[in-house]
Design a protein around this motif. Structure first.
Motif, PDB file in Angstrom:
ATOM      1  N   ALA A 361       0.854  11.373 -34.815  1.00  0.00           N
ATOM      2  CA  ALA A 361       0.134  10.511 -35.755  1.00  0.00           C
ATOM      3  C   ALA A 361      -0.584  11.288 -36.863  1.00  0.00           C
ATOM      4  CB  ALA A 361      -0.855   9.618 -35.008  1.00  0.00           C
ATOM      5  N   PRO A 362      -1.282  12.392 -36.569  1.00  0.00           N
ATOM      6  CA  PRO A 362      -1.945  13.125 -37.661  1.00  0.00           C
ATOM      7  C   PRO A 362      -0.964  13.641 -38.716  1.00  0.00           C
ATOM      8  CG  PRO A 362      -2.854  13.784 -35.546  1.00  0.00           C
ATOM      9  CD  PRO A 362      -1.643  12.947 -35.255  1.00  0.00           C
ATOM     10  N   LEU A 363       0.211  14.105 -38.288  1.00  0.00           N
ATOM     11  CA  LEU A 363       1.204  14.601 -39.242  1.00  0.00           C
ATOM     12  C   LEU A 363       1.799  13.462 -40.060  1.00  0.00           C
ATOM     13  CD1 LEU A 363       3.109  17.242 -37.078  1.00  0.00           C
ATOM     14  CD2 LEU A 363       1.415  17.671 -38.868  1.00  0.00           C
ATOM     15  N   TYR A 364       2.141  12.359 -39.385  1.00  0.00           N
ATOM     16  CA  TYR A 364       2.715  11.215 -40.085  1.00  0.00           C
ATOM     17  C   TYR A 364       1.719  10.624 -41.083  1.00  0.00           C
ATOM     18  CZ  TYR A 364       6.614  11.182 -36.770  1.00  0.00           C
ATOM     19  OH  TYR A 364       7.732  11.510 -36.036  1.00  0.00           O
ATOM     20  N   GLU A 365       0.460  10.651 -40.722  1.00  0.00           N
ATOM     21  CA  GLU A 365      -0.565  10.116 -41.620  1.00  0.00           C
ATOM     22  C   GLU A 365      -0.580  10.879 -42.943  1.00  0.00           C
ATOM     23  OE1 GLU A 365      -5.041   8.760 -40.760  1.00  0.00           O
ATOM     24  OE2 GLU A 365      -4.781  10.936 -40.756  1.00  0.00           O
ATOM     25  N   ILE A 366      -0.503  12.196 -42.871  1.00  0.00           N
ATOM     26  CA  ILE A 366      -0.477  13.010 -44.087  1.00  0.00           C
ATOM     27  C   ILE A 366       0.789  12.723 -44.889  1.00  0.00           C
ATOM     28  CG2 ILE A 366      -0.377  15.365 -44.979  1.00  0.00           C
ATOM     29  CD1 ILE A 366      -1.981  16.233 -42.507  1.00  0.00           C
ATOM     30  N   TYR A 367       1.906  12.617 -44.197  1.00  0.00           N
ATOM     31  CA  TYR A 367       3.178  12.333 -44.880  1.00  0.00           C
ATOM     32  C   TYR A 367       3.086  11.032 -45.662  1.00  0.00           C
ATOM     33  CZ  TYR A 367       7.944  10.641 -45.516  1.00  0.00           C
ATOM     34  OH  TYR A 367       9.095  10.125 -46.056  1.00  0.00           O
ATOM     35  N   PHE A 368       2.540   9.985 -45.048  1.00  0.00           N
ATOM     36  CA  PHE A 368       2.529   8.685 -45.702  1.00  0.00           C
ATOM     37  C   PHE A 368       1.491   8.583 -46.814  1.00  0.00           C
ATOM     38  CE2 PHE A 368       4.991   7.288 -41.995  1.00  0.00           C
ATOM     39  CZ  PHE A 368       5.982   6.584 -42.666  1.00  0.00           C
ATOM     40  N   ILE A 369       0.456   9.397 -46.768  1.00  0.00           N
ATOM     41  CA  ILE A 369      -0.470   9.441 -47.907  1.00  0.00           C
ATOM     42  C   ILE A 369       0.289   9.880 -49.157  1.00  0.00           C
ATOM     43  CG2 ILE A 369      -2.419  10.690 -48.909  1.00  0.00           C
ATOM     44  CD1 ILE A 369      -3.735  10.663 -46.208  1.00  0.00           C
ATOM     45  N   ILE A 370       1.119  10.914 -48.998  1.00  0.00           N
ATOM     46  CA  ILE A 370       1.911  11.411 -50.131  1.00  0.00           C
ATOM     47  C   ILE A 370       3.010  10.414 -50.494  1.00  0.00           C
ATOM     48  CG2 ILE A 370       3.412  13.276 -50.921  1.00  0.00           C
ATOM     49  CD1 ILE A 370       1.903  15.127 -48.943  1.00  0.00           C
ATOM     50  N   ALA A 371       3.762   9.947 -49.476  1.00  0.00           N
ATOM     51  CA  ALA A 371       4.899   9.059 -49.723  1.00  0.00           C
ATOM     52  C   ALA A 371       4.458   7.733 -50.328  1.00  0.00           C
ATOM     53  CB  ALA A 371       5.662   8.817 -48.424  1.00  0.00           C
ATOM     54  N   ASN A 372       3.366   7.159 -49.834  1.00  0.00           N
ATOM     55  CA  ASN A 372       2.911   5.866 -50.340  1.00  0.00           C
ATOM     56  C   ASN A 372       2.335   5.971 -51.745  1.00  0.00           C
ATOM     57  OD1 ASN A 372       3.688   4.551 -48.006  1.00  0.00           O
ATOM     58  ND2 ASN A 372       1.670   4.664 -47.060  1.00  0.00           N
ATOM     59  N   THR A 373       1.725   7.101 -52.056  1.00  0.00           N
ATOM     60  CA  THR A 373       1.246   7.312 -53.419  1.00  0.00           C
ATOM     61  C   THR A 373       2.411   7.322 -54.401  1.00  0.00           C
ATOM     62  OG1 THR A 373      -0.661   8.593 -52.637  1.00  0.00           O
ATOM     63  CG2 THR A 373      -0.041   8.854 -54.947  1.00  0.00           C
ATOM     64  N   ILE A 374       3.474   8.024 -54.031  1.00  0.00           N
ATOM     65  CA  ILE A 374       4.679   8.048 -54.857  1.00  0.00           C
ATOM     66  C   ILE A 374       5.284   6.644 -54.948  1.00  0.00           C
ATOM     67  CG2 ILE A 374       7.031   8.952 -55.043  1.00  0.00           C
ATOM     68  CD1 ILE A 374       6.006  11.501 -53.645  1.00  0.00           C
ATOM     69  N   LEU A 375       5.268   5.925 -53.831  1.00  0.00           N
ATOM     70  CA  LEU A 375       5.863   4.589 -53.782  1.00  0.00           C
ATOM     71  C   LEU A 375       5.160   3.630 -54.732  1.00  0.00           C
ATOM     72  CD1 LEU A 375       8.066   3.048 -52.095  1.00  0.00           C
ATOM     73  CD2 LEU A 375       6.158   2.178 -50.733  1.00  0.00           C
ATOM     74  N   VAL A 376       3.844   3.673 -54.740  1.00  0.00           N
ATOM     75  CA  VAL A 376       3.067   2.779 -55.610  1.00  0.00           C
ATOM     76  C   VAL A 376       3.360   3.046 -57.077  1.00  0.00           C
ATOM     77  CG1 VAL A 376       0.725   2.199 -56.359  1.00  0.00           C
ATOM     78  CG2 VAL A 376       1.234   2.381 -53.927  1.00  0.00           C
ATOM     79  N   LEU A 377       3.676   4.298 -57.401  1.00  0.00           N
ATOM     80  CA  LEU A 377       3.944   4.665 -58.789  1.00  0.00           C
ATOM     81  C   LEU A 377       5.402   4.476 -59.186  1.00  0.00           C
ATOM     82  CD1 LEU A 377       1.842   7.965 -58.946  1.00  0.00           C
ATOM     83  CD2 LEU A 377       1.155   5.665 -59.667  1.00  0.00           C
ATOM     84  N   THR A 378       6.251   4.048 -58.223  1.00  0.00           N
ATOM     85  CA  THR A 378       7.672   3.861 -58.503  1.00  0.00           C
ATOM     86  C   THR A 378       7.916   2.547 -59.227  1.00  0.00           C
ATOM     87  OG1 THR A 378       8.264   5.117 -56.525  1.00  0.00           O
ATOM     88  CG2 THR A 378       9.972   3.693 -57.483  1.00  0.00           C
ATOM     89  N   PRO A 379       8.659   2.547 -60.346  1.00  0.00           N
ATOM     90  CA  PRO A 379       8.975   1.278 -61.022  1.00  0.00           C
ATOM     91  C   PRO A 379       9.735   0.346 -60.091  1.00  0.00           C
ATOM     92  CG  PRO A 379       9.533   3.162 -62.407  1.00  0.00           C
ATOM     93  CD  PRO A 379       9.199   3.711 -61.052  1.00  0.00           C
ATOM     94  N   LEU A 380       9.377  -0.941 -60.137  1.00  0.00           N
ATOM     95  CA  LEU A 380       9.980  -1.918 -59.247  1.00  0.00           C
ATOM     96  C   LEU A 380      11.112  -2.662 -59.926  1.00  0.00           C
ATOM     97  CD1 LEU A 380       6.734  -3.430 -57.689  1.00  0.00           C
ATOM     98  CD2 LEU A 380       8.228  -1.698 -56.697  1.00  0.00           C
ATOM     99  N   ASP A 381      12.097  -3.052 -59.134  1.00  0.00           N
ATOM    100  CA  ASP A 381      13.210  -3.871 -59.611  1.00  0.00           C
ATOM    101  C   ASP A 381      12.835  -5.322 -59.439  1.00  0.00           C
ATOM    102  OD1 ASP A 381      15.533  -5.138 -60.258  1.00  0.00           O
ATOM    103  OD2 ASP A 381      16.668  -4.453 -58.507  1.00  0.00           O
ATOM    104  N   ASN A 382      12.565  -6.008 -60.504  1.00  0.00           N
ATOM    105  CA  ASN A 382      12.138  -7.397 -60.437  1.00  0.00           C
ATOM    106  C   ASN A 382      13.293  -8.377 -60.620  1.00  0.00           C
ATOM    107  OD1 ASN A 382       9.361  -6.876 -60.080  1.00  0.00           O
ATOM    108  ND2 ASN A 382       9.190  -6.371 -62.260  1.00  0.00           N
TER     109      ASN A 382
END
Length: 388
Positions: A361-382
């Motif tokens: 869990a501690p490792l995955y938590e760090i991974y998703f902080i980075i991954a989710n930040t990138i995800l939020v900034l990704t242009p969406l297909d509407n």
């Protein structure tokens, strides 16, 4: 012994240490209030007179699904919904423009299960994006007031799913019941990443609901009253948004008083994890596609934990870099955080059959902080016409 000489004379180190401590305290409280509480939560028995009956209440129920080229999933899973141990229910399946064997699978099942209702669409009459229109038609076609929503790729844990979810209506004023949809376990890295992500996300929205601040839910296992759905204007206010048939409806209409959570073992659904990173990425994009519709406070609620975790590690790194605090103290703080996180997440994982994913869990938590930040900034297909 630890040498605090430099620390006591360095204002910058004191500030870094205070911020790190505050982040540690917040993370610890969060793990307890969300992961541990959800993992060990049991709803208190309803007070006498709360329910509509002195015995187990089994009001008529309509299960509503939307299908689009889902013949394989329907063939594998639909029978588990149709065979539920419940006295009075129907299953409504909206077959929206499928060009595989969906219609044949449904017709075959209809011969054996008269409580299956099929709503076919041969032409694209959806003037909006996503699955809200076909889902609305399915809800309109349902004959019962209590609705249970699922997807064709979902399987109940047992034949008591309807009973488990209906127990959420333990008070007359409850209009929305949030449920949990888990992932079947796999041994792959992709599978464990999805398992952690699903558990952490579910823990957050279920925990917020238990704290009296419901803000989202999962359309894979969600229930509300049909009359309430139409009284609140259905999806009209956000028809132009491809996603949000579940989370935006909950966000706009769920309150402390009209919302309940049903996460008993009987109330859970499970589905297969995505087979590729690309498929999983699309699913995660769909989750964040409605983020801008949430209020600033709602988005802050989602971001408090990752901000605190990032603050904790950043301050720890800065203290190590400037030598303002003995490295042993920083290591102790990190070990305390990791140990408490693993203990709390283990209870969550145990409840929802997540396997040993809590150990990382501690490792995955760090991974998703980075991954989710990138995800939020990704242009969406509407431009998606039908989205799950």
């Amino acid at each position: 012994m630890f040498d605090f000489t430099n620390f006591l004379t360095d204002t910058q180190s004191v500030v870094f240490s205070v911020l790190m401590l505050l982040a540690l305290v917040f993370c610890s409280i969060y793990y307890g209030l969300f992961h541990l509480r959800i993992g060990m939560w049991h709803r208190k028995p309803a007070k006498e007179g709360d329910n509509t009956s002195g015995k187990e209440s089994t009001p008529p129920v309509s299960v509503v699904l939307t299908a689009h080229n889902d013949a394989a999933w329907l063939k594998e899973n639909l029978v588990y919904l149709l065979e539920q141990d419940y006295p009075n229910f129907e299953v409504v399946v909206v077959d929206y423009m499928s060009h595989d064997d969906t219609q044949f699978v449904l017709k075959l099942l209809k011969d054996y299960y008269p409580h299956l209702k099929i709503v076919p669409f041969k032409e694209d009459v959806n003037l909006f994006q996503g699955k809200k229109y076909p889902l609305s038609i399915g809800i309109k076609s349902a004959k019962n007031d209590i609705l249970l929503l699922a997807d064709p790729d979902c399987t109940p844990k047992n034949m008591q799913w309807l009973r488990g979810m209906v127990k959420g209506y333990y008070r007359k004023d409850i209009k929305i019941v949030l449920g949990f949809c888990g992932l079947k376990r796999t041994r792959t890295l992709l599978g464990t990443l999805q398992q952690y992500d699903n558990l952490a996300y579910s823990s957050h929205y279920l925990g917020c609901a238990l704290l009296g601040h419901p803000y989202t839910g999962s359309g894979r296992n969600l229930s509300y009253r049909r009359s309430f759905f139409f009284d609140r204007g259905a999806f009209i206010s956000h028809y132009n948004v491809a996603g949000g048939s579940d989370d935006l409806f909950v966000y706009q209409n769920a309150t402390r008083n009209n919302n309940a959570v049903s996460i008993s073992s009987d109330a859970c659904l499970y589905t297969e994890p995505k087979k590729t990173f690309g498929e999983w990425h699309k699913q995660r994009l769909a989750r964040v596609s409605t983020r801008n519709w949430h209020s600033v406070g709602g988005r802050l609620l989602e971001d408090l934990l990752p901000i605190s975790v990032a603050l904790f590690y950043t301050m720890g790194a800065l203290l190590l870099a400037n030598g303002g605090m003995p490295w042993g103290m920083i290591a102790i703080a990190a070990v305390v955080k990791w140990a408490w996180q693993i203990v709390a997440f283990s209870q969550l994982s145990k409840r929802f059959e997540g396997g040993l994913v809590y150990l990382a869990a501690p490792l995955y938590e760090i991974y998703f902080i980075i991954a989710n930040t990138i995800l939020v900034l990704t242009p969406l297909d509407n431009n998606r016409k039908f989205s799950k």
